[in-house]
Write an enzyme that holds these catalytic residues in place. Structure first.
Site, PDB file in Angstrom:
ATOM      1  N   ASP A 232      22.363  59.011  55.496  1.00 12.40           N
ATOM      2  CA  ASP A 232      22.607  58.976  56.933  1.00 12.40           C
ATOM      3  C   ASP A 232      21.497  58.239  57.666  1.00 12.40           C
ATOM      4  O   ASP A 232      20.366  58.726  57.754  1.00 12.40           O
ATOM      5  CB  ASP A 232      22.748  60.399  57.479  1.00 12.40           C
ATOM      6  CG  ASP A 232      23.130  60.428  58.942  1.00 12.40           C
ATOM      7  OD1 ASP A 232      23.647  59.410  59.434  1.00 12.40           O
ATOM      8  OD2 ASP A 232      22.914  61.460  59.592  1.00 12.40           O
TER       9      ASP A 232
ATOM     10  N   ASP B  49      25.464  53.324  62.170  1.00 11.10           N
ATOM     11  CA  ASP B  49      25.299  54.708  61.703  1.00 11.10           C
ATOM     12  C   ASP B  49      26.117  54.939  60.441  1.00 11.10           C
ATOM     13  O   ASP B  49      27.346  55.027  60.484  1.00 11.10           O
ATOM     14  CB  ASP B  49      25.722  55.700  62.786  1.00 11.10           C
ATOM     15  CG  ASP B  49      25.570  57.148  62.331  1.00 11.10           C
ATOM     16  OD1 ASP B  49      24.653  57.416  61.531  1.00 11.10           O
ATOM     17  OD2 ASP B  49      26.363  57.995  62.752  1.00 11.10           O
TER      18      ASP B  49
END
Length: 583
Positions: free
Chosen positions: A99, A295
């Site tokens: 992430d 992201d």
């Protein structure tokens, strides 16, 4: 469910300033979407491998100096990618979501009473001889009762994680040049929302900040200030990750990334073209709030209202011959089209090309798989995977945008690079190239306590080379639903067993009621004439101990038998089991 793992509210273990994003609830201004995306929306289609000599030679030139090379695993049902990380001495294994929107790495702690049931056991600090708690100091949030530093994280999907900070050896697997390193990580005591219910164990935080795994490794001077991610194509999944520098391919295009502009990795997007025509937009539309954010923990892409409306209208103008249909979930007003056919490689003949143009004039060309997801209820139908970002002016680009794209986050030079390639095959190409250390030598750098333990031999003749391994899987998915995706399943099995895709062969596929019985064979690799006993034992151990991981899309599976055929063909060793395992 579509993942939304950009951090919202952060109470850091070490003092780090991170701006908060708007909360993801139906009653407020949204970063992403009015509600979390439903779980069943990610597609299951195969993207043919790109095998040109140019891409192969580039893959051999990618790697620089010491770095950590790690395979990526996908959860197509929930829309995230994980990698394996080992913590402690002896090592304890964890599957962590990669992430770029998170700045801390954490795993469930043995003391956690409010943690869900995940893929691997909780981390047990008492069993690691190298673990140390991070004691309170001037630069951390302190639990006065325990005298230990603590962390808290909240995400746009409204899930939360909190716990204490510890330090231990972190190792990256035997195919990585990087030796185990001491690093600070979070030991969870409470998790809520999707973090509680997900199958993955925790998060690998690749964002910026004192607790980021990248910042810690860079500060130690063991890697360059760069990392790369490569997500597999529509429905195929898999991929690779490199922590450290790579030599960019000549075809890689770059966008400037301003670390001061936003706490998140951003790019200077200026235009979007559909079918070669620029959208009628002010370039500043992509510069609102946090700008255009990359992201890896978010599944889809989200545009400000004006940009979304222009993009949607341009796409629909090009698809006037298609029938517009309802989406797979009545809770969402998805924009879907039928009649495109099921062959993903043919989508570019019917759906328009999309280009993202950066301020330097370079552009990233998107194929249909970079902005579509497959309709889960209508064959040959697809839906837009790009949505309006509520009232939030941030542009958020999730994993769908970079399918089959190597993304290099060059933090040292404040830029992000993009190179179109087949990410599902990239790991295998790097693995077999001269740039990857061989297995025999790679373990020499890892202390004995961190090297993989030898698998039990399960009755295999130790001195007799193996010619073939066959096994039967009973999968709770119908023949008609499984048959089009058997190639993807073979790739998943090869990745999980750490063998080449060419070694896995389908022998038979039959229907048993609503289930399917599949007979597979694993043959020796390449020019080898046999499978070593150790390799065969490792493969059988994954079956016998129910450690083979298949995507949740295939439901649960049952191993109903396996057979070992030694090369000399003097023995047939058969093992039968009636136990089952949930994928």
């Amino acid at each position: 469910m579509a993942r939304t793992l950009i951090e919202l509210v952060i109470t850091v273990g070490f003092i780090t300033t991170v701006l908060s994003l708007t909360q993801s609830s139906p009653s407020t201004s949204l970063l992403l979407h009015e509600e979390p995306r439903p779980a069943m929306l990610l597609p299951l289609f195969h993207t043919p491998p790109i095998t040109t000599s140019r891409s192969s030679s580039n893959s051999r030139r990618l790697l620089q100096r010491s770095n950590a090379r790690m395979r990526l695993y996908d959860d197509l049902l929930h829309g995230y990618y994980t990698t394996l990380l080992w913590i402690g001495t002896p090592p304890q294994r964890f599957a962590l979501i990669v992430d770029t929107g998170s700045s801390v790495t954490y795993v469930p702690c043995s003391t956690c009473e409010d943690c869900g049931r995940h893929q691997d056991p909780k981390f047990q600090p008492d069993l690691s001889s190298t673990y140390q708690p991070v004691k309170c100091s001037l630069d951390c949030n302190c639990n006065r009762e325990s005298g230990q530093c603590v962390y808290e994280r909240q995400y746009a999907e409204m899930s939360t994680s909190s716990g204490v900070l510890g330090e231990d050896l972190i190792s990256f697997g035997n195919l990585s040049e990087l030796e185990p390193q001491r690093a600070v990580f979070g030991c969870e005591n409470v998790e809520t929302g999707d973090l509680y219910s997900q199958r993955a164990d925790g998060i690998m935080g690749l964002g910026s900040g004192d607790l980021s795994i990248m910042d810690q490794l860079v500060d130690k001077g063991v890697i360059n200030d760069s990392f790369s991610l490569c997500y597999g194509g529509m429905g195929v999944g898999g991929g690779a990750m490199v922590l450290g520098g790579i030599s960019p391919p000549t075809e890689m295009v770059f966008a400037h990334s301003n670390p001061v502009r936003s706490p998140y990795y951003n790019i200077d997007l200026k235009e979007i073209h559909v079918a070669g025509k620029p959208l009628p937009l002010n370039p500043n539309v992509f510069d609102g709030k946090h700008g255009t954010v990359m992201d890896s923990g978010t599944t889809y892409a989200y545009l400000p209202e004006a940009a979304f409306v222009a993009f949607k209208d341009a796409i629909m103008k090009e698809l006037h011959s298609f029938q517009k249909i309802r989406g797979p979930d009545p809770n969402y007003n998805d924009i879907c089209f039928s009649g495109a056919g099921s062959d993903v490689s043919e989508l570019s003949k019917t759906f328009p090309a999309v280009d993202m143009v950066f301020s330097n004039g370079q552009k990233l060309s998107l194929s249909p798989e970079n902005y579509l997801f497959r309709h889960s209820k209508v064959n040959g139908a697809y839906c837009l995977g790009i949505f309006q970002n509520g009232n939030d002016p941030t542009t958020l680009l999730g994993g769908i945008i970079v399918r089959n794209t190597l993304v290099m986050y060059d933090r040292e030079h404040s830029k992000i690079g993009f190179w179109k390639t087949n990410c599902s095959e990239l790991w295998e190409r790097l693995h077999i190239s001269g740039e990857t250390p061989n297995r025999e030598n790679s373990t020499a750098k890892i202390p004995p306590t961190l090297a993989p333990a030898e698998a039990p031999y399960y009755g295999l003749p130790r001195e007799l080379p193996i010619g073939k391994i066959t096994f039967n899987l009973l999968v709770n998915i119908s023949y008609s639903d499984l048959e089009p995706h058997i190639t993807e399943l073979a790739k998943f099995i090869a990745d999980d067993l750490d063998v080449n895709t060419s070694q896995v062969h389908l022998l038979n596929l039959t229907s048993i009621g609503n289930d399917s019985l599949i007979r597979w064979a694993i043959f020796p690799a390449g020019s080898s004439h046999y499978i070593s006993n150790a390799t065969a034992a490792r493969i059988i151990a994954r079956f016998a101990e129910h450690r083979m991981q298949l995507p949740g899309t295939f439901g649960s599976y049952q191993l109903v038998g396996w057979t070992i055929e030694p090369l000399a063909e003097r023995y047939i060793i058969f093992h039968f089991t009636e136990s089952s395992c949930s994928s």
